[in-house]
Design a protein around this motif. Sequence first.
Motif, PDB file in Angstrom:
ATOM      1  N   SER A 172     -73.508 -38.571  -2.262  1.00  0.00           N
ATOM      2  CA  SER A 172     -72.883 -39.890  -2.282  1.00  0.00           C
ATOM      3  C   SER A 172     -72.825 -40.626  -0.709  1.00  0.00           C
ATOM      4  CB  SER A 172     -71.287 -40.050  -2.703  1.00  0.00           C
ATOM      5  OG  SER A 172     -71.589 -39.589  -4.088  1.00  0.00           O
ATOM      6  N   PRO A 173     -72.662 -39.654   0.323  1.00  0.00           N
ATOM      7  CA  PRO A 173     -72.437 -40.287   1.629  1.00  0.00           C
ATOM      8  C   PRO A 173     -73.765 -40.031   2.488  1.00  0.00           C
ATOM      9  CG  PRO A 173     -71.151 -38.255   1.768  1.00  0.00           C
ATOM     10  CD  PRO A 173     -71.900 -38.487   0.282  1.00  0.00           C
ATOM     11  N   ILE A 174     -74.663 -39.757   1.853  1.00  0.00           N
ATOM     12  CA  ILE A 174     -76.018 -39.180   2.515  1.00  0.00           C
ATOM     13  C   ILE A 174     -76.692 -40.296   3.477  1.00  0.00           C
ATOM     14  CG2 ILE A 174     -78.004 -39.685   0.816  1.00  0.00           C
ATOM     15  CD1 ILE A 174     -78.758 -36.782   1.489  1.00  0.00           C
ATOM     16  N   ALA A 175     -76.480 -41.529   3.034  1.00  0.00           N
ATOM     17  CA  ALA A 175     -76.909 -42.689   3.938  1.00  0.00           C
ATOM     18  C   ALA A 175     -76.210 -42.798   5.374  1.00  0.00           C
ATOM     19  CB  ALA A 175     -77.027 -44.002   3.124  1.00  0.00           C
ATOM     20  N   ASP A 176     -74.927 -42.386   5.130  1.00  0.00           N
ATOM     21  CA  ASP A 176     -74.279 -42.562   6.664  1.00  0.00           C
ATOM     22  C   ASP A 176     -73.551 -41.449   6.549  1.00  0.00           C
ATOM     23  OD1 ASP A 176     -74.288 -45.392   7.142  1.00  0.00           O
ATOM     24  OD2 ASP A 176     -73.234 -45.787   5.332  1.00  0.00           O
ATOM     25  N   PHE A 177     -74.362 -40.101   6.671  1.00  0.00           N
ATOM     26  CA  PHE A 177     -74.204 -38.879   7.045  1.00  0.00           C
ATOM     27  C   PHE A 177     -73.074 -38.575   8.076  1.00  0.00           C
ATOM     28  CE2 PHE A 177     -74.589 -34.121   7.858  1.00  0.00           C
ATOM     29  CZ  PHE A 177     -74.316 -33.712   6.600  1.00  0.00           C
ATOM     30  N   ALA A 178     -71.930 -37.846   8.048  1.00  0.00           N
ATOM     31  CA  ALA A 178     -71.030 -37.447   8.979  1.00  0.00           C
ATOM     32  C   ALA A 178     -70.385 -38.307   9.689  1.00  0.00           C
ATOM     33  CB  ALA A 178     -71.749 -36.857  10.319  1.00  0.00           C
ATOM     34  N   GLN A 179     -70.099 -39.744   8.958  1.00  0.00           N
ATOM     35  CA  GLN A 179     -69.128 -40.676   9.167  1.00  0.00           C
ATOM     36  C   GLN A 179     -67.636 -39.934   8.772  1.00  0.00           C
ATOM     37  OE1 GLN A 179     -69.160 -43.615  10.407  1.00  0.00           O
ATOM     38  NE2 GLN A 179     -70.531 -45.081   9.963  1.00  0.00           N
ATOM     39  N   ARG A 180     -66.653 -40.766   9.371  1.00  0.00           N
ATOM     40  CA  ARG A 180     -65.468 -40.348   9.158  1.00  0.00           C
ATOM     41  C   ARG A 180     -64.899 -39.870   7.632  1.00  0.00           C
ATOM     42  NH1 ARG A 180     -61.804 -43.984  12.599  1.00  0.00           N
ATOM     43  NH2 ARG A 180     -63.632 -45.558  12.005  1.00  0.00           N
ATOM     44  N   GLU A 181     -65.561 -41.087   6.830  1.00  0.00           N
ATOM     45  CA  GLU A 181     -65.139 -41.121   5.370  1.00  0.00           C
ATOM     46  C   GLU A 181     -65.678 -39.803   4.812  1.00  0.00           C
ATOM     47  OE1 GLU A 181     -65.190 -45.328   6.637  1.00  0.00           O
ATOM     48  OE2 GLU A 181     -66.472 -43.407   7.084  1.00  0.00           O
ATOM     49  N   GLN A 182     -66.622 -39.392   5.240  1.00  0.00           N
ATOM     50  CA  GLN A 182     -67.302 -38.093   4.477  1.00  0.00           C
ATOM     51  C   GLN A 182     -66.599 -36.810   5.048  1.00  0.00           C
ATOM     52  OE1 GLN A 182     -71.132 -36.935   5.802  1.00  0.00           O
ATOM     53  NE2 GLN A 182     -71.314 -35.684   3.928  1.00  0.00           N
ATOM     54  N   LEU A 183     -66.017 -36.872   6.316  1.00  0.00           N
ATOM     55  CA  LEU A 183     -65.250 -35.939   6.842  1.00  0.00           C
ATOM     56  C   LEU A 183     -63.915 -35.953   6.151  1.00  0.00           C
ATOM     57  CD1 LEU A 183     -66.006 -36.113  10.670  1.00  0.00           C
ATOM     58  CD2 LEU A 183     -66.507 -34.189   9.103  1.00  0.00           C
ATOM     59  N   LEU A 184     -63.309 -37.185   5.788  1.00  0.00           N
ATOM     60  CA  LEU A 184     -61.973 -37.099   4.982  1.00  0.00           C
ATOM     61  C   LEU A 184     -62.467 -36.249   3.793  1.00  0.00           C
ATOM     62  CD1 LEU A 184     -59.548 -40.162   4.671  1.00  0.00           C
ATOM     63  CD2 LEU A 184     -60.465 -38.806   2.640  1.00  0.00           C
ATOM     64  N   LEU A 185     -63.299 -36.868   3.075  1.00  0.00           N
ATOM     65  CA  LEU A 185     -63.257 -36.236   1.778  1.00  0.00           C
ATOM     66  C   LEU A 185     -63.735 -34.572   1.958  1.00  0.00           C
ATOM     67  CD1 LEU A 185     -63.877 -36.874  -1.329  1.00  0.00           C
ATOM     68  CD2 LEU A 185     -66.356 -36.928  -0.966  1.00  0.00           C
ATOM     69  N   ILE A 186     -64.408 -34.124   2.746  1.00  0.00           N
ATOM     70  CA  ILE A 186     -64.510 -32.819   2.911  1.00  0.00           C
ATOM     71  C   ILE A 186     -63.387 -31.879   3.177  1.00  0.00           C
ATOM     72  CG2 ILE A 186     -65.822 -30.936   4.357  1.00  0.00           C
ATOM     73  CD1 ILE A 186     -67.982 -33.160   4.733  1.00  0.00           C
ATOM     74  N   LEU A 187     -62.592 -32.391   4.144  1.00  0.00           N
ATOM     75  CA  LEU A 187     -61.394 -31.730   4.575  1.00  0.00           C
ATOM     76  C   LEU A 187     -60.142 -32.093   3.631  1.00  0.00           C
ATOM     77  CD1 LEU A 187     -61.743 -32.888   8.475  1.00  0.00           C
ATOM     78  CD2 LEU A 187     -62.216 -30.443   7.258  1.00  0.00           C
ATOM     79  N   ALA A 188     -60.171 -33.109   2.737  1.00  0.00           N
ATOM     80  CA  ALA A 188     -58.868 -33.541   1.921  1.00  0.00           C
ATOM     81  C   ALA A 188     -59.236 -32.866   0.763  1.00  0.00           C
ATOM     82  CB  ALA A 188     -58.438 -34.838   2.114  1.00  0.00           C
ATOM     83  N   MET A 189     -60.270 -32.599   0.257  1.00  0.00           N
ATOM     84  CA  MET A 189     -60.613 -32.412  -1.075  1.00  0.00           C
ATOM     85  C   MET A 189     -59.987 -31.065  -1.705  1.00  0.00           C
ATOM     86  SD  MET A 189     -61.744 -33.352  -4.132  1.00  0.00           S
ATOM     87  CE  MET A 189     -62.920 -34.526  -3.801  1.00  0.00           C
ATOM     88  N   PRO A 190     -59.690 -30.031  -0.985  1.00  0.00           N
ATOM     89  CA  PRO A 190     -59.004 -28.935  -1.569  1.00  0.00           C
ATOM     90  C   PRO A 190     -57.612 -29.370  -1.829  1.00  0.00           C
ATOM     91  CG  PRO A 190     -60.241 -28.079   0.096  1.00  0.00           C
ATOM     92  CD  PRO A 190     -60.561 -29.454   0.149  1.00  0.00           C
ATOM     93  N   TYR A 191     -56.934 -30.014  -0.966  1.00  0.00           N
ATOM     94  CA  TYR A 191     -55.685 -30.745  -1.319  1.00  0.00           C
ATOM     95  C   TYR A 191     -55.396 -31.600  -2.499  1.00  0.00           C
ATOM     96  CZ  TYR A 191     -51.438 -33.721  -0.266  1.00  0.00           C
ATOM     97  OH  TYR A 191     -50.136 -34.280  -0.479  1.00  0.00           O
ATOM     98  N   LEU A 192     -56.524 -32.458  -2.402  1.00  0.00           N
ATOM     99  CA  LEU A 192     -56.469 -33.366  -3.656  1.00  0.00           C
ATOM    100  C   LEU A 192     -56.754 -32.656  -5.026  1.00  0.00           C
ATOM    101  CD1 LEU A 192     -58.817 -36.342  -2.105  1.00  0.00           C
ATOM    102  CD2 LEU A 192     -56.200 -36.096  -2.287  1.00  0.00           C
TER     103      LEU A 192
END
Length: 332
Positions: A105-125
């Motif tokens: 999904s975020p491949i067009a804007d790879f490594a943006q803060r939104e992608q980092l948010l999803l990566i780091l917060a997904m186990p919590y969600l």
Amino acid sequence: IVYTASRDINHDTAWYLASIANWIGGEALYVGVYEVNPPLAFYVYAPSVVLSKIAGVDETASLIGWIYLLIGCSLLWCYRIANRCLSADRRDWLMLTIAIAMVASPIADFAQREQLLLILAMPYLLTLALQPAEAGLSRFERALVGLIAVFGLALKPHYLAAPLLMIAVRVLQKRDPAVAFRSENLAVGAGCLFYPLFIYQVHPAYYQNVVPFAVDFYGAGYGGATFQEILTIPSMLCAMELVALVRLFPLEDETDQRISEVMQYLEELETQMTGQGIVMISDNEVLVPFSAKIMKEKDRTSFVMSAMLVLGLILGVAIILIKQSVAGRAIQ
């Protein structure tokens, strides 16, 4: 990996890489290195820059490797949580969906803060959605999940709307306020409270130099951005999809028919997005799901949740309109 490595990195992330190199080189944040956002992103991106200098590789290649390492760790943790709570088939489909969300999904804007948010917060969600505490996941591990999530959620604080809504749903489902005070939620709350104090102690120049400048430059928009951003399509979709996840993986006396109804509702919601469910406010598209199906639910929890969502949207719209009106009169 090949695709992301073959593309130029986006300008926002490139700016962080250059700024971090100057920071590591001795420049002070918000003095020699100027940035309008709080400092957490510098700390999240910094390991890739340090690794690039140690290994002598290109900073972009190091960043891509760092992001995929985080993705791998997050997926393994999500798998551990899902494996305790779901059947093998449901677990595998869920993990495939999460992997697509993190990578494709975020491949067009790879490594943006939104992608980092999803990566780091997904186990919590996922912990909020599946409640692995009831499947034997230790209190310590759930607290650790929450602490790691802070590094993602604090990058974009308005996305806290998603876990807050999920917690509210759980409290209503269980009819027990103590659900909100589980270790993972306490860890997130403590981290979010600690972060401003950390900035004040370690990076006081942010409050001294950046905040006054931002208030002068952006005017009312700087102070009121949070309310407006909460009502954007990505945030609302995130919150609604996660509520759907809670409903899809219930804990108490839910039947296959109930699951089918939820899936049918999600399909209806998808078709409504291009119809009457979308309105325009300034430059933002706001999702207002006036779905008769939700409002006709006999389940009191669904009705209360829907009412809270609609009232929250109305309040947010009112605040935006009032602030725009005040700003317009000030310009005149």
